[in-house]
Motif scaffolding. Sequence first.
Motif, PDB file in Angstrom:
ATOM      1  N   ALA A 141      -1.558  -3.935  11.516  1.00 44.05           N
ATOM      2  CA  ALA A 141      -1.795  -5.381  11.480  1.00 44.05           C
ATOM      3  C   ALA A 141      -0.976  -6.048  10.384  1.00 44.05           C
ATOM      4  N   TYR A 142      -0.937  -5.441   9.198  1.00 49.09           N
ATOM      5  CA  TYR A 142      -0.175  -6.032   8.100  1.00 49.09           C
ATOM      6  C   TYR A 142       1.326  -5.968   8.369  1.00 49.09           C
ATOM      7  N   ALA A 143       1.780  -4.932   9.065  1.00 51.02           N
ATOM      8  CA  ALA A 143       3.207  -4.839   9.391  1.00 51.02           C
ATOM      9  C   ALA A 143       3.634  -5.994  10.284  1.00 51.02           C
ATOM     10  N   LEU A 144       2.746  -6.435  11.172  1.00 53.33           N
ATOM     11  CA  LEU A 144       3.050  -7.582  12.025  1.00 53.33           C
ATOM     12  C   LEU A 144       3.220  -8.855  11.205  1.00 53.33           C
ATOM     13  N   LEU A 145       2.582  -8.892  10.028  1.00 53.92           N
ATOM     14  CA  LEU A 145       2.695 -10.030   9.116  1.00 53.92           C
ATOM     15  C   LEU A 145       3.788  -9.809   8.073  1.00 53.92           C
ATOM     16  N   ASP A 146       4.575  -8.729   8.282  1.00 51.17           N
ATOM     17  CA  ASP A 146       5.665  -8.372   7.369  1.00 51.17           C
ATOM     18  C   ASP A 146       5.154  -8.078   5.960  1.00 51.17           C
ATOM     19  N   LYS A 147       4.012  -7.405   5.898  1.00 45.74           N
ATOM     20  CA  LYS A 147       3.439  -6.994   4.619  1.00 45.74           C
ATOM     21  C   LYS A 147       3.326  -5.472   4.574  1.00 45.74           C
ATOM     22  N   ASP A 148       3.678  -4.905   3.415  1.00 45.70           N
ATOM     23  CA  ASP A 148       3.759  -3.446   3.247  1.00 45.70           C
ATOM     24  C   ASP A 148       2.470  -2.917   2.630  1.00 45.70           C
ATOM     25  N   LEU A 149       1.531  -2.501   3.471  1.00 50.92           N
ATOM     26  CA  LEU A 149       0.255  -1.990   2.972  1.00 50.92           C
ATOM     27  C   LEU A 149       0.449  -0.699   2.189  1.00 50.92           C
ATOM     28  N   ASP A 150       1.291   0.203   2.687  1.00 51.19           N
ATOM     29  CA  ASP A 150       1.541   1.468   1.989  1.00 51.19           C
ATOM     30  C   ASP A 150       2.114   1.224   0.598  1.00 51.19           C
ATOM     31  N   GLY A 151       3.061   0.299   0.504  1.00 47.98           N
ATOM     32  CA  GLY A 151       3.693   0.011  -0.782  1.00 47.98           C
ATOM     33  C   GLY A 151       2.711  -0.561  -1.779  1.00 47.98           C
ATOM     34  N   ASP A 152       1.852  -1.462  -1.337  1.00 44.61           N
ATOM     35  CA  ASP A 152       0.855  -2.053  -2.229  1.00 44.61           C
ATOM     36  C   ASP A 152      -0.155  -1.012  -2.674  1.00 44.61           C
ATOM     37  N   TRP A 153      -0.572  -0.168  -1.749  1.00 40.88           N
ATOM     38  CA  TRP A 153      -1.523   0.901  -2.082  1.00 40.88           C
ATOM     39  C   TRP A 153      -0.905   1.868  -3.095  1.00 40.88           C
ATOM     40  N   LYS A 154       0.388   2.201  -2.909  1.00 32.84           N
ATOM     41  CA  LYS A 154       1.078   3.101  -3.834  1.00 32.84           C
ATOM     42  C   LYS A 154       1.151   2.494  -5.233  1.00 32.84           C
ATOM     43  N   THR A 155       1.438   1.199  -5.313  1.00 30.77           N
ATOM     44  CA  THR A 155       1.493   0.522  -6.618  1.00 30.77           C
ATOM     45  C   THR A 155       0.131   0.547  -7.300  1.00 30.77           C
ATOM     46  N   PHE A 156      -0.910   0.236  -6.533  1.00 32.19           N
ATOM     47  CA  PHE A 156      -2.255   0.240  -7.095  1.00 32.19           C
ATOM     48  C   PHE A 156      -2.645   1.634  -7.576  1.00 32.19           C
ATOM     49  N   LEU A 157      -2.337   2.663  -6.781  1.00 32.50           N
ATOM     50  CA  LEU A 157      -2.703   4.029  -7.166  1.00 32.50           C
ATOM     51  C   LEU A 157      -1.977   4.471  -8.431  1.00 32.50           C
ATOM     52  N   GLY A 158      -0.730   3.987  -8.625  1.00 33.75           N
ATOM     53  CA  GLY A 158      -0.008   4.317  -9.847  1.00 33.75           C
ATOM     54  C   GLY A 158      -0.686   3.724 -11.071  1.00 33.75           C
ATOM     55  N   GLU A 159      -1.132   2.461 -10.969  1.00 34.38           N
ATOM     56  CA  GLU A 159      -1.837   1.825 -12.085  1.00 34.38           C
ATOM     57  C   GLU A 159      -3.201   2.472 -12.311  1.00 34.38           C
TER      58      GLU A 159
END
Length: 231
Positions: free
Chosen positions: A28-46
């Motif tokens: 669903a987020y890919a259809l909105l041109d949003k990278d869910l995996d990338g955001d999740w990866k950033t959050f997990l790093g923090e």
Amino acid sequence: MKFDSFTFNRPSFYKKKAEIVYRLKKTAYALLDKDLDGDWKTFLGERSSLLKGYCRDRTVLDVGCGTGDFLNELKHRYGARTLFGLDISPAMISEAKNANPHYNYVIGSSDRLPFEDNSFDVVTFQWVYHHLSPSTASAAMNEAKRVSRETIVVQDTVGYDSGPMRYLSLLYWALVDGGSCYRTRAQWRELFEDNGLKVIEERFGSIIRTGIFVLGKAKSRTKRKRANGAQ
């Protein structure tokens, strides 16, 4: 039976549901041109930097431990020393003992922790509080405060403050999760402050509606009011 109660008593269903929901959200987020995996990866790093800083060489209790996967993370990725897991579901604890047998497991409730005062350096909660009623959440906060010597770590959903997305997300959570209370950042801070906890550090996702809070002990709002009234 509530949907969350149904899933918590069926560990394999719970894991499969989480995997399917994430894949659907990603699409669903890919259809909105949003990278869910990338955001999740950033959050997990923090999140990782926080957990390493506060859990390394500590004795940790994970409340709502499920099948014990987070205990493995705490041990092998974040360097926790001694680990205990507590869950209200006997089925989850049984699965945890089979899947991750190297830790200490207890069946119990977050609002009546079966441990002595100051038993642990750190108490953690992952996606637990939104399943608790407001009164149970307050009791669980006070129990965590009682058994922890140093800090409490809460990771959970963080709702939109207002607008259409707040109501859409509440509908989504009700349909796929079945929790009781989805708080905004301000509402989380109010819960902590009301129960004598202060935010030491916090991190949030951008797309994903998830936050992690590191908490320390402070006077509750009620006690401060009483103290101020006595002056």
